[in-house]
Design a protein around this motif. Structure first.
Motif, PDB file in Angstrom:
ATOM      1  N   LEU A  17       7.809  38.198  34.499  1.00 32.62           N
ATOM      2  CA  LEU A  17       7.045  36.991  34.797  1.00 32.62           C
ATOM      3  C   LEU A  17       7.549  35.829  33.961  1.00 32.62           C
ATOM      4  O   LEU A  17       8.254  36.009  32.980  1.00 32.62           O
ATOM      5  CB  LEU A  17       5.566  37.216  34.475  1.00 32.62           C
ATOM      6  CG  LEU A  17       4.918  38.487  34.992  1.00 32.62           C
ATOM      7  CD1 LEU A  17       3.475  38.522  34.557  1.00 32.62           C
ATOM      8  CD2 LEU A  17       4.997  38.545  36.473  1.00 32.62           C
ATOM      9  N   ARG A  18       7.148  34.645  34.377  1.00 33.42           N
ATOM     10  CA  ARG A  18       7.395  33.470  33.539  1.00 33.42           C
ATOM     11  C   ARG A  18       6.436  33.495  32.359  1.00 33.42           C
ATOM     12  O   ARG A  18       5.403  34.149  32.414  1.00 33.42           O
ATOM     13  CB  ARG A  18       7.153  32.210  34.352  1.00 33.42           C
ATOM     14  CG  ARG A  18       8.349  31.678  35.045  1.00 33.42           C
ATOM     15  CD  ARG A  18       8.216  30.183  35.264  1.00 33.42           C
ATOM     16  NE  ARG A  18       6.817  29.794  35.410  1.00 33.42           N
ATOM     17  CZ  ARG A  18       6.194  29.713  36.564  1.00 33.42           C
ATOM     18  NH1 ARG A  18       6.834  29.996  37.667  1.00 33.42           N
ATOM     19  NH2 ARG A  18       4.940  29.325  36.634  1.00 33.42           N
ATOM     20  N   ILE A  19       6.781  32.776  31.276  1.00 35.91           N
ATOM     21  CA  ILE A  19       5.933  32.927  30.093  1.00 35.91           C
ATOM     22  C   ILE A  19       4.507  32.458  30.331  1.00 35.91           C
ATOM     23  O   ILE A  19       3.584  33.015  29.783  1.00 35.91           O
ATOM     24  CB  ILE A  19       6.485  32.239  28.818  1.00 35.91           C
ATOM     25  CG1 ILE A  19       6.993  30.851  29.109  1.00 35.91           C
ATOM     26  CG2 ILE A  19       7.513  33.058  28.125  1.00 35.91           C
ATOM     27  CD1 ILE A  19       7.294  30.105  27.827  1.00 35.91           C
ATOM     28  N   ASP A  20       4.318  31.468  31.193  1.00 34.72           N
ATOM     29  CA  ASP A  20       2.943  31.001  31.357  1.00 34.72           C
ATOM     30  C   ASP A  20       2.156  31.856  32.341  1.00 34.72           C
ATOM     31  O   ASP A  20       0.983  31.600  32.566  1.00 34.72           O
ATOM     32  CB  ASP A  20       2.903  29.514  31.751  1.00 34.72           C
ATOM     33  CG  ASP A  20       3.848  29.210  32.884  1.00 34.72           C
ATOM     34  OD1 ASP A  20       4.550  30.138  33.305  1.00 34.72           O
ATOM     35  OD2 ASP A  20       3.888  28.066  33.340  1.00 34.72           O
TER      36      ASP A  20
ATOM     37  N   LEU B 245      13.092  36.853  38.220  1.00 35.44           N
ATOM     38  CA  LEU B 245      13.449  36.605  36.823  1.00 35.44           C
ATOM     39  C   LEU B 245      13.823  37.884  36.108  1.00 35.44           C
ATOM     40  O   LEU B 245      13.742  37.953  34.883  1.00 35.44           O
ATOM     41  CB  LEU B 245      12.278  35.922  36.115  1.00 35.44           C
ATOM     42  CG  LEU B 245      11.867  34.585  36.729  1.00 35.44           C
ATOM     43  CD1 LEU B 245      10.637  34.053  36.038  1.00 35.44           C
ATOM     44  CD2 LEU B 245      12.980  33.582  36.618  1.00 35.44           C
TER      45      LEU B 245
ATOM     46  N   PHE C 203      14.820  30.264  33.188  1.00 37.33           N
ATOM     47  CA  PHE C 203      13.703  29.932  34.071  1.00 37.33           C
ATOM     48  C   PHE C 203      12.440  30.705  33.735  1.00 37.33           C
ATOM     49  O   PHE C 203      11.357  30.334  34.157  1.00 37.33           O
ATOM     50  CB  PHE C 203      14.104  30.102  35.527  1.00 37.33           C
ATOM     51  CG  PHE C 203      14.984  28.998  35.992  1.00 37.33           C
ATOM     52  CD1 PHE C 203      14.488  27.716  36.066  1.00 37.33           C
ATOM     53  CD2 PHE C 203      16.300  29.225  36.289  1.00 37.33           C
ATOM     54  CE1 PHE C 203      15.293  26.675  36.450  1.00 37.33           C
ATOM     55  CE2 PHE C 203      17.116  28.187  36.679  1.00 37.33           C
ATOM     56  CZ  PHE C 203      16.621  26.915  36.761  1.00 37.33           C
ATOM     57  N   ALA C 204      12.577  31.797  32.955  1.00 33.44           N
ATOM     58  CA  ALA C 204      11.366  32.463  32.476  1.00 33.44           C
ATOM     59  C   ALA C 204      10.717  31.655  31.364  1.00 33.44           C
ATOM     60  O   ALA C 204       9.512  31.701  31.175  1.00 33.44           O
ATOM     61  CB  ALA C 204      11.699  33.863  31.983  1.00 33.44           C
ATOM     62  N   GLU C 205      11.529  30.917  30.643  1.00 35.23           N
ATOM     63  CA  GLU C 205      10.997  30.219  29.479  1.00 35.23           C
ATOM     64  C   GLU C 205      10.667  28.757  29.756  1.00 35.23           C
ATOM     65  O   GLU C 205       9.821  28.184  29.092  1.00 35.23           O
ATOM     66  CB  GLU C 205      12.024  30.271  28.335  1.00 35.23           C
ATOM     67  CG  GLU C 205      12.277  31.663  27.787  1.00 35.23           C
ATOM     68  CD  GLU C 205      11.358  32.006  26.640  1.00 35.23           C
ATOM     69  OE1 GLU C 205      10.633  31.113  26.180  1.00 35.23           O
ATOM     70  OE2 GLU C 205      11.379  33.165  26.200  1.00 35.23           O
ATOM     71  N   VAL C 206      11.364  28.162  30.718  1.00 35.49           N
ATOM     72  CA  VAL C 206      11.242  26.713  30.871  1.00 35.49           C
ATOM     73  C   VAL C 206       9.863  26.360  31.426  1.00 35.49           C
ATOM     74  O   VAL C 206       9.230  27.165  32.107  1.00 35.49           O
ATOM     75  CB  VAL C 206      12.367  26.189  31.776  1.00 35.49           C
ATOM     76  CG1 VAL C 206      12.017  26.338  33.229  1.00 35.49           C
ATOM     77  CG2 VAL C 206      12.676  24.748  31.457  1.00 35.49           C
TER      78      VAL C 206
END
Lengths: 640, 459
Positions: free
Chosen positions: A506-509, B297, B308-311
């Protein structure tokens, strides 16, 4: 001044007119008698084999169709009726559960467990009476309304990634169902209070008085449920309006401190209990708004078979006569209060012995003489509750954070053995099992890897799966849904379904604040459509039937929920965004800059620069000359 | 003398080819293909075998293969390779047929690389002859670049891993090589077919149209045209026949026609196979759309996944545009500077794409490393070649270790793995930059030899 007043008078006139209409409508409803709003409260207590006690509160309110009594209700909660009218909910069930129903020792083959054993957290399903393309919008609005109504995060169910559309395996089979669960929702008293507010007497009188928060939440299992059915569209003959059914099921340990003391000496003696000892309160007085309020004590089939009532054979006469002392002054237990009525179960097809229901009417008791029923065990009894045909459990296989497999295993119970021996005459005995499994999108299931193991042997999928419906998950859009109909031979000992998956990233948020705790996979629903859990009790007056008992008589398919699984997902480094962005952009700049530099570098210029260095020593004129000649030569070549 | 050398060379060449094929077959017979098919280095969301099998299963159960976000490949691959994912031969490894297809694709690619390399080498020798540089540059010591390139492609561990790991990249690579081969040997329909299929399978191959146009327009790699003019000016005779041909539009138009024909054909086939599942729009959305928006991701050897996981969400579109435009930005400068060497231009484009693409795998690296073999003679003076070799070895050893630490043991963290991906990206950047610089220097060297400048001692 007169001009200003006139609209007010008009409004007043309209108001009174409306009020009159309402009043007339209400009056007419009163006159009809049967069309009144009704409320009844019941409590069912049932001893469980593992020294625990099941208490099942059942409150039912019903409202006649809204056309007959216009705009207001005097018993039915207004919030619910508005909700039904606004979102056109046909049927809805919302449950808040904490703890896990223990199918092995608390049973799974009776109406209480198959409709009140719920998965941990919040479960919500609803059937809407709106056109197909409006359902999702209605669902969203409904989740927000319920979220506000019950102080819970039900609004998380609004995103399409959390709810699903079961096609046919979910019991109220129709295309308008939406189903969503929140397995990690914590349930506590802030959810119970708004639930109690829907009752006309709240928790101030009669049975609801027993709902003492500390003793409820001390239990092993706690599930509060709200089920509503509305038949607004009177397509069917019976137009019953809205029926709101509120149940609270708790499994408690009676006087636990004493149980520890006697643990060593009298291991098998069931703990004796009374309502005041388990809830810390007594039932004093009745809720005047309730049509009926009664307490039941249920001794289930297994227990009755163990107790060996002396005159079991003339049970019918006992049920009719209601005088047979044998039923409450039994050698093995003693009731503190004499029951008002005793019901015996009609003969059931699945079991030889019959369960017994003692009924106590609370209306007779008052504040000065509170009602408190107790049960005193004299001799040790051990029995087993009737279990589901197959015991279902679910677990993960594999290690690491990259991939794994989900396995749903079905084990035969003592019930299947009996069933098999009963049906062994015809060889082609088959057991139908429906599996309904929802997986969130970040568990990327490979449906082609579905394997079936029967008696620990890998078997061809097509041999045992009769029907399968799959809707694969879309990233961040919709969860994966798998509905399978299994046809197993009755002789089966174990069966297992395994399916492989990859863990998503997943994305961090998108991670919750406690990302390393893991993510929950909702329970799978295993239902046995060939078996119906129902208890039909012999009653003399079928007109004045209690809602709880008529609920028991409904044929609901036996179903059980599996465990909630916790899947740990890999986390990125949450402190890194700036570093990653800068490092990555540096590398891109490196690439871009150095490649462009290589491409636009001209060796001729460097040569000229070297010459200029050399010319500094010799003088200016030769340098200029050489530059000129170089230019001429260069242009000459270019012209060609 | 040369004949003998050639004989020996070709003899050992076939030995190596058989050895590499046997090695692949041995690896295929290992249980579960050594789990290579689930390695992030081998199978990206685009090339994964398991996703292909899932797409095929969905299609067989009358659902769109793009129904979930599992399959993102072409519907044609599904029809051709899909049945191989479930066909089993008793007593043989599970995916034997599919693996054999990959092996055959690899061998065919290697043969095409060899033929193209020989073609290029002949063209190079011819141009040196017409420049009268045969004596100055010791042509007899020239290596058979075609054989070397084919062997590099076949024996490269990256290629072997991609082939045994059941990814679809051998087939994508074959399409790219087919396109270049067709353009080099002026088989215009074949070139157009290769280009259309390569573009259909992975979007990035579309930019190969520029080298293909140059190849068809002016022929294979040769030194810059200016040098020939200079040479003939020196000799005071302008022998038109010895000059490389000027750019001719005829074959290019021919190519455009065939490319159009093939793409219509491919689109019609896709349309037929997806008729009841949402049609072509669905296909474009979940193949090209998936490539361009970097939705998945999961870690790979590229750098975009972690980025793109962090941005932050609101910068996502901006950076998506920036990173994809970065590939496009370099097309024009490279085309201008390397227009006389279209095959080398193709190599540089392939290398840049495999470095910057959203889901890179080692199969992409295998392709450009194989193509690099064509230019062993020209790039003999390349700097940092030992450093690059050691870097590649180091990264390919460290990257699985870091992945294991992070994913399986949980003792490492994502930054460890990302660091190896960064190093890998840097290595590829150095390779591209040094390669381009070495090729430009080679042209300079030729010019200096012709003009007789004293600098040739230096270079």
């Amino acid at each position: 001044m007169v001009l200003l007043q006139r609209p007010h008078i008009l409004l007043l006139l309209i108001d009174t007119h409306q009020f009159l209409q309402c009043w007339i409508a209400f009056g007419s409803a009163n006159e009809e008698g049967q069309q009144q709003e009704e409320f009844s409260e019941e409590l069912l207590v049932k001893p469980l084999p593992d020294h625990k006690l099941l208490a099942h509160f059942h409150f039912q309110s019903s409202a006649p169709p809204s056309t007959s009594n216009g705009c207001h209700h005097h018993l039915f909660p207004k919030a619910i009726s508005q909700l039904v009218q606004k979102f056109r909910v046909k049927e809805m069930e919302l449950s808040f559960t904490q703890g896990r129903w223990n199918y092995e020792s608390w049973g799974g083959f009776d109406p209480i467990s198959s409709s009140n054993a719920k998965p941990p957290g919040v479960e919500l399903w609803a059937v809407f009476d709106v056109p197909q393309h409006h359902i999702d919008a209605s669902w969203k609005n409904l989740t927000h309304t319920l979220s506000g109504l019950f102080c819970a995060s039900i609004n998380f169910l609004e995103s399409t990634a959390t709810y699903s559309t079961p096609e046919w395996s979910f019991p109220p089979a129709s295309g308008n169902v939406r189903y969503g669960t929140l397995p990690c929702e914590a349930v506590c008293t802030e959810n119970l209070t708004p639930w109690l507010k829907l009752l006309p007497c709240r928790d101030k009188a009669a049975i609801a008085l027993l709902l003492d928060r500390p003793s409820l939440y001390r239990g092993f299992y706690h599930s509060q449920r709200l089920h509503l059915t509305s038949t607004e569209s009177s397509s069917e003959g019976i137009d019953s309006g809205i029926i709101l059914e509120q149940t609270l099921t708790v499994v408690l340990q009676p006087n636990s401190e004493r149980a520890i003391e006697v643990h060593a000496s009298e291991k098998h003696v069931q703990p004796s209990w009374s309502l005041s000892s388990i809830f810390g309160k007594q039932v004093s007085g009745r809720c005047v708004l309730a049509k009926s309020s009664s307490v039941y004590l249920l001794l289930d089939r297994g227990l009755v078979a163990e107790l060996k009532f002396p005159n079991k054979e003339n049970g019918k006469s006992a049920a009719n006569g209601l005088t047979s002392e044998n039923f409450w002054s039994n050698p093995s237990f003693e009731l503190s209060v004499n029951p008002d009525r005793i019901f015996l179960e009609e003969s059931s097809s699945h079991s030889k012995s019959l369960s017994i229901l003692y009924m106590f009417q609370v209306e007779k008791y008052s504040e000065s003489e509170p009602f408190d029923i107790g049960l005193m065990w004299k001799v040790p009894v051990a029995w087993l509750c009737q279990q589901t045909p197959l015991h279902a459990s679910r677990f993960f296989m594999g290690s690491g954070n990259e991939r794994g497999a989900i396995a749903i295993s079905l084990k035969s119970t003592q019930f299947t053995e009996g069933f098999m021996s009963a049906n062994s005459k015809d060889g082609s005995c088959e057991l139908r099992v429906d599996v309904f499994q929802v997986v969130p999108w970040y568990v990327k299931v490979y449906f082609h890897s579905l394997r079936v193991f029967v008696d620990q042997q890998p078997r061809a999928v097509s041999d045992f799966i009769e029907k399968i419906h799959v809707s694969p998950s879309k990233d961040k859009m919709s969860p994966g849904v798998m509905e399978v109909v299994l046809k197993l031979p009755c002789r089966v000992n174990t069966a297992a379904l395994t399916i492989e998956f990859d863990k998503g990233f997943l994305r961090i948020d998108e991670y919750p604040p406690d990302a390393n705790q893991g993510f929950d996979i909702p329970s799978a629903i295993i239902s046995f459509p060939n078996f119906h859990a129902s208890m039909v009790f012999l009653e003399d007056d079928s007109l004045n039937r209690s809602p709880l008992l008529s609920k028991f008589q409904e044929k609901c398919p036996v179903m059980s929920y599996t465990e909630v699984l916790l899947v740990p997902l890999t986390t990125p480094d949450f402190s890194m965004p700036y570093n990653v962005i800068t490092i990555k952009c540096t590398v891109f700049a490196l690439y871009f800059g150095s490649l462009l530099n290589v491409l636009q570098r001209r060796v001729a210029e460097e040569e000229r620069f070297l010459k200029a260095k050399a010319a500094k020593k010799t003088g200016r004129l030769p340098l200029l000359l050489s530059k000129l000649s170089a230019k001429l030569r260069g242009s000459g070549i270019n012209q060609d | 003398m040369e004949k003998v050398k050639k004989k020996i060379g070709s003899f050992s060449f076939w030995n190596w080819v058989t050895a590499s094929i046997i090695f692949r077959l041995i690896l295929i017979y290992f249980p579960k293909n050594l789990n290579l098919s689930s390695r992030p280095e081998v199978s990206t969301p685009l090339t994964s075998f398991r996703r292909l099998a899932e797409g095929y299963w969905l299609k067989q159960s009358f659902m769109s293969p793009y129904a979930g976000s599992m399959y993102h490949g072409s519907p044609l691959l599904l029809s051709l390779l899909g049945p191989l994912t479930i066909n089993r031969i008793e007593g043989q490894p599970n995916h034997l047929l599919y693996s054999l297809v990959s092996v055959i694709a690899d061998v065919v690619s290697a043969m095409l690389i060899r033929a193209t390399g020989q073609n290029l080498r002949l063209a190079y020798l011819r141009s040196l002859e017409s420049l009268d540089l045969v004596k100055q540059i010791e042509v007899s010591e020239f290596l058979f670049s075609g054989d070397i390139a084919a062997l590099i492609y076949l024996c490269n561990p990256f290629t072997i891993v991609a082939c045994v790991g059941l990814s679809t990249s051998p087939i994508e690579n074959m399409a790219v090589i087919l396109c270049l081969y067709g353009a080099c040997s002026r088989l215009i329909p074949l070139a157009a077919f290769g280009w259309v299929i390569a573009t259909h399978l992975s979007l990035y191959s579309a930019i190969l149209i520029i080298p293909v146009i140059f190849l068809l327009g002016c022929g294979p790699d040769s030194p810059p045209r200016k040098l020939f003019l200079q040479r003939h000016q020196q000799k005071e005779v302008l022998n038109q026949s010895k000059l490389p041909p000027r750019f001719s539009w005829g074959p290019v138009i021919h190519f455009a026609f065939w490319a159009f024909l093939w793409s219509v054909y491919v689109l019609v086939l896709c349309g037929i196979s997806l008729k009841q599942f949402g049609g072509l729009w669905e296909m474009f959305k979940s193949t090209y759309g998936f490539i361009l928006t970097v939705e998945d991701l999961s870690p790979n050897i590229g750098v975009l996944w972690y980025f793109f996981a962090e941005v932050f969400e609101f910068f996502r579109n901006f950076f998506l545009i920036v990173f994809h435009v970065n590939i496009l930005f370099m097309i024009l400068p490279l085309a201008i500077r390397l227009r006389h060497r279209p095959c080398y231009l193709a190599f540089v484009y392939v290398a840049i794409c495999s470095m910057l693409k959203s889901y890179p795998s080692v199969g992409d690296s295998a392709l450009y490393l194989g193509l690099l073999g064509w230019f062993v003679n020209e790039l003999a003076d390349m700097q940092f070649s030992l450093f690059l070799f050691c870097g590649y070895v180091g990264v390919s050893l460290l990257s699985p270790v870091m992945h294991n630490l992070w994913i399986w043991r949980g003792t490492g963290n994502a930054n460890f793995y990302f660091a190896t991906a960064m190093v890998y990206a840097c290595l590829q950047i150095v390779l591209v930059v040094e390669g381009v610089s070495a090729m430009l220097n080679h042209d300079r060297k030729l010019r200096n030899l012709i003009t007789g400048k004293p600098q040739d001692a230096k270079s």
